[in-house]
Design a protein around this motif. Structure first.
Motif, PDB file in Angstrom:
ATOM      1  N   SER A   5       0.865  -1.308   0.204  1.00  0.00           N
ATOM      2  CA  SER A   5       0.169  -0.166  -0.036  1.00  0.00           C
ATOM      3  C   SER A   5       0.828   1.468   0.068  1.00  0.00           C
ATOM      4  N   VAL A 121      -6.620  -2.961  -7.681  1.00  0.00           N
ATOM      5  CA  VAL A 121      -6.107  -2.066  -6.692  1.00  0.00           C
ATOM      6  C   VAL A 121      -7.343  -1.379  -6.192  1.00  0.00           C
ATOM      7  N   SER A 133      -4.115   0.283  -1.848  1.00  0.00           N
ATOM      8  CA  SER A 133      -3.677  -0.815  -1.527  1.00  0.00           C
ATOM      9  C   SER A 133      -3.932  -1.913  -2.687  1.00  0.00           C
ATOM     10  N   LEU A 140       0.615  -0.997  -8.110  1.00  0.00           N
ATOM     11  CA  LEU A 140       0.650   0.379  -7.359  1.00  0.00           C
ATOM     12  C   LEU A 140       1.530   1.446  -8.116  1.00  0.00           C
TER      13      LEU A 140
END
Length: 162
Positions: A5, A121, A133, A140
């Motif tokens: 995250s 996501v 996260s 990410l």
């Protein structure tokens, strides 16, 4: 494997702002085109006030301040400047520093992530920041690139990448 995250925040380094204002003040004091026009830049808390004897000079001082912000690596999106207004014999420009992501912007970013980011996501609003996260770090990274290209009126930083 645990989820990775990062947090999307909008924070300003107050020391950098103070340094930028001090540099702008020094330049205004030394430049010959600002001699005798009462030009000044003051910083207190979250407010920056610019003073000069004409509207054009006040805008020129704002220009100097903005250039110092850029040189110190501060985003101009964090500086919310008003229009010059007359105050007695001088003109003033009041600027505020914007910190934190407001609810409307957070919802806009949340929607953008849901629609355009990879499907794995997930994002959630936590006060004045956004937690993003996913199981995949690559997803990410893609999301960070997407948010950097987003057209929002706040300066975004990405912290706590784990």
């Amino acid at each position: 494997m645990a989820d990775s995250s990062f947090d999307v925040v909008s924070k300003i380094d107050s020391m950098e702002v103070e340094n930028a204002v001090n540099q702008a003040r020094k330049e205004v004091e030394q430049r010959y085109d600002f001699k005798g026009v009462g030009a000044d830049v003051t910083f207190s808390g979250e407010n920056i006030q610019i003073k000069a004897n004409t509207e054009e000079r006040a805008n020129a001082v704002l220009d100097v301040l903005q250039s110092k912000f850029i040189k110190r690596g501060l985003s101009l999106k964090a500086l919310d400047s008003g229009e010059p207004y007359a105050s007695g014999k001088e003109y003033r420009i009041d600027s505020k520093l914007k910190e934190g992501i407001d609810q409307a912007t957070a919802k806009k970013l949340n929607k953008l992530i849901r629609e355009e980011a990879p499907k794995a996501v997930k994002s959630q609003i936590q006060g004045d920041e956004l937690r993003v996260s996913s199981k995949s770090r690559d997803d990410l990274q893609e999301t960070i690139a997407l948010l950097k290209g987003a057209d929002v009126d706040v300066a975004l930083q990405f912290v706590n990448f784990r």
